[in-house]
Enzyme design. Structure first.
Site, short mmCIF file in Angstrom:
data_model
loop_
_atom_site.label_atom_id
_atom_site.label_comp_id
_atom_site.label_asym_id
_atom_site.label_seq_id
_atom_site.Cartn_x
_atom_site.Cartn_y
_atom_site.Cartn_z
N ASP A 13 -24.78 1.98 28.38
CA ASP A 13 -25.97 1.22 28.80
C ASP A 13 -27.24 1.67 28.07
O ASP A 13 -28.34 1.54 28.60
CB ASP A 13 -26.21 1.34 30.32
CG ASP A 13 -24.98 0.99 31.12
OD1 ASP A 13 -24.33 0.00 30.75
OD2 ASP A 13 -24.68 1.68 32.10
N LYS A 16 -27.27 -0.64 23.16
CA LYS A 16 -26.62 -0.77 21.83
C LYS A 16 -26.62 -2.22 21.35
O LYS A 16 -26.81 -2.47 20.16
CB LYS A 16 -25.17 -0.28 21.88
CG LYS A 16 -25.05 1.20 22.16
CD LYS A 16 -23.60 1.61 22.34
CE LYS A 16 -22.97 1.07 23.59
NZ LYS A 16 -23.53 1.58 24.84
N GLY A 40 -21.16 -4.21 28.89
CA GLY A 40 -22.03 -5.36 29.09
C GLY A 40 -23.21 -5.19 28.17
O GLY A 40 -24.00 -4.28 28.33
N HIS A 41 -23.27 -6.01 27.15
CA HIS A 41 -24.34 -5.87 26.17
C HIS A 41 -25.34 -7.01 26.35
O HIS A 41 -24.98 -8.17 26.19
CB HIS A 41 -23.78 -5.87 24.75
CG HIS A 41 -23.00 -4.62 24.46
ND1 HIS A 41 -22.26 -4.44 23.32
CD2 HIS A 41 -22.86 -3.48 25.17
CE1 HIS A 41 -21.70 -3.24 23.35
NE2 HIS A 41 -22.04 -2.64 24.46
N GLN A 225 -19.79 1.59 25.53
CA GLN A 225 -19.97 2.81 26.36
C GLN A 225 -20.70 3.89 25.54
O GLN A 225 -21.38 3.56 24.59
CB GLN A 225 -18.64 3.31 26.90
CG GLN A 225 -18.00 2.41 27.96
CD GLN A 225 -17.16 1.30 27.39
OE1 GLN A 225 -16.42 1.50 26.46
NE2 GLN A 225 -17.28 0.10 27.93
P1 IMP Z 1 -13.74 1.89 33.21
O1 IMP Z 1 -14.12 1.89 31.77
O2 IMP Z 1 -13.94 0.57 33.88
O3 IMP Z 1 -12.36 2.46 33.42
O4 IMP Z 1 -14.74 2.89 33.99
C1 IMP Z 1 -14.74 4.30 33.77
C2 IMP Z 1 -16.14 4.84 33.85
O5 IMP Z 1 -16.89 4.35 32.75
C3 IMP Z 1 -16.93 4.44 35.09
O6 IMP Z 1 -17.80 5.50 35.43
C4 IMP Z 1 -17.74 3.25 34.62
O7 IMP Z 1 -18.92 3.07 35.39
C5 IMP Z 1 -18.05 3.69 33.22
N1 IMP Z 1 -18.31 2.57 32.30
C6 IMP Z 1 -17.41 1.75 31.71
N2 IMP Z 1 -18.01 0.87 30.91
C7 IMP Z 1 -19.32 1.14 30.98
C8 IMP Z 1 -20.45 0.57 30.33
O8 IMP Z 1 -20.39 -0.34 29.52
N3 IMP Z 1 -21.65 1.14 30.65
C9 IMP Z 1 -21.76 2.18 31.52
N4 IMP Z 1 -20.74 2.73 32.13
C10 IMP Z 1 -19.51 2.22 31.86
#
Ligand code: IMP
Length: 434
Positions: A13, A16, A40-41, A225
């Site tokens: 977040d 990017k 989510g971009h 991420q």
């Molecule tokens: P997952 O990727 O859905 O398995 O989530 C694993 C961890 O990564 C959790 O803490 C999510 O909140 C975090 N996470 C996954 N994608 C994002 C992102 O795009 N931004 C921020 N946190 C993310």
């Protein structure tokens, strides 16, 4: 050497999408290399706010090609929705503009169900995933039982394999988690339709990247991420299941390191985190609440409120080392306007093994590899800096920033040892100091 890599330097977040959108004006290909629709971009352009989860953030630039690379896990349902939304805005998302690597893996509806069921089973130890099926999809990839995008080239056969995989997932859902199962036939029919729709977009992704690099064209590698969510180098197990660091661009797209000319780490002017896990500089007070409200810190994918805290330079130095950062892009500096005093963490401290000695141990190296218990014992050591009251959203040159804001930016560069080449001062495309 024309590959530019953009990665998150914190917990995701960082903005990017915004940076990729900015750089995209100079490149011929934007290629996403990891993650799935957990990302989510947000891109703001021509008065429209677009929330992209899978389509690379360069899509708004008509003259370039976008690739969803081999390292990505694709939720076809989400991808089709996103393509329709873009098309409705008049953005060309035809097969010549948007390509999907045949080696990317496919997320099934049952991966999402398994993600949810595993989170429930973890109870208080839940990771706080986005429940998009990311972990189960990458687990199947590693176990070599997954379906790849290339399998969509034959929709009927693909549908049969989807049904078979769903039956296997159903057994886990029922027997391990006592969760509801999904109809294999129904999921297969849905995925057959997605396959028909997406098949024209399939490409040999690494060949495309390789050809463009060999021809001297510029490829922008878009990471999802951030460093501390990286499967190997993040705050395991509170991480995502892919490689979010610069090295992930090479494996996720399939090209060699000698092509990389710039690695840009994106960081907010403060820190946020969604989901559970350690966060040394977290603010559980009204300053944290203020940052959340002013910065609009709610998840793009799940809408969850983000945890907010001071900027952590220990983390940024770690990001510089793991990614080999050439540059930093600093986003949302405007969100800090109006705070009287600012803090940045320069180091961590903890009691020594003999607390009676009254001495404290200090480190400037992010203690990543020794696990969460060790990390929890470290407390940040802050430096206080003056804040600024002025609205900086119209500033377009670093020299025109208020002196305290200049000092803040300068201090980050000094401590991290990496120049800041882009500063975001507002959400619009043009609200940046380059
Ligand atoms: P997952 O990727 O859905 O398995 O989530 C694993 C961890 O990564 C959790 O803490 C999510 O909140 C975090 N996470 C996954 N994608 C994002 C992102 O795009 N931004 C921020 N946190 C993310």
């Amino acid at each position: 050497m024309p590959a530019i890599v953009v990665v998150g330097a914190q917990w995701g977040d960082e903005g990017k999408g915004r940076v990729v959108d900015w750089l995209a004006r100079e490149v011929q290909l934007v290629a996403r290399f990891n993650g799935g629709d957990n990302a989510g971009h947000t891109v703001v352009a021509q008065g429209h706010t677009l929330k992209l989860h899978l389509v690379p953030s360069g899509i708004l630039h008509p003259d370039l090609v976008c690739l969803i690379g081999a390292g990505v896990v694709v939720n076809p349902e989400r991808l089709v929705v996103e393509m329709d939304e873009l098309a409705a805005l008049g953005v060309d998302v035809g097969p010549s503009r948007l390509k999907i690597s045949a080696a990317a893996h496919v997320i099934l509806s049952t991966h999402r169900a398994l993600d949810g069921a595993r989170e429930v089973a973890r109870g208080r130890g839940a990771i706080g995933t986005t429940k998009r099926g990311i972990g189960p999809a990458y687990a199947d990839k590693a176990a070599r039982v997954s379906l790849r995008a290339g399998d969509m080239a034959n929709p009927e056969q693909f549908a049969e394999r989807v049904a078979e995989t769903v039956r296997g997932h159903n057994r886990s859902l029922q027997e391990l988690y006592g969760a509801e199962t999904l109809s294999p036939e129904q999921v297969a029919a849905e995925y057959c339709a997605y396959a028909r729709r997406l098949e024209p977009h399939l490409a040999d992704g690494s060949a495309l990247v390789g050809e463009m690099l060999a021809a001297g064209e510029t490829v922008l590698c878009e990471g999802a991420q951030g460093l501390l969510l990286d499967l190997d180098h993040g705050t395991y197990p509170y991480v995502t299941s892919s490689s979010t660091v610069a090295g992930g661009a090479l494996t996720g797209l399939g090209f060699g390191p000698r092509y990389v000319s710039r690695v840009i780490g994106v960081t907010k002017a403060y820190t946020t985190r969604v989901g559970a896990g350690p966060f040394p500089t977290e603010l559980l007070d009204e300053v944290g609440d203020r940052i959340r409200e002013v910065g609009g810190e709610y998840g793009t994918t799940t809408g969850r409120p983000r945890r907010c805290g001071w900027l952590d330079l220990v983390i940024l130095r770690y990001a510089a080392r793991i990614n080999g950062l050439d540059e930093l892009a600093l986003t949302k500096l405007d969100v800090l306007s109006g705070l009287e005093r600012l803090k940045v963490a320069l180091a961590y401290e903890r009691d020594t093994a003999r607390p009676e000695s009254g001495r404290r141990e200090r480190t400037e190296v992010f203690p990543a590899e020794f696990g969460l218990e060790s990390l929890a014992r470290w407390k940040p050591v802050y430096e206080e800096l003056p804040g600024w009251a002025e609205d900086i959203s119209e500033v377009r040159s670093r020299d025109d920033l208020p002196p305290a804001a200049r000092e803040y930016v300068g201090r980050i560069e000094e401590w991290v040892g990496v120049p800041i080449t882009l500063i975001g001062v507002g959400p619009e495309r043009e609200q940046a100091i380059v």
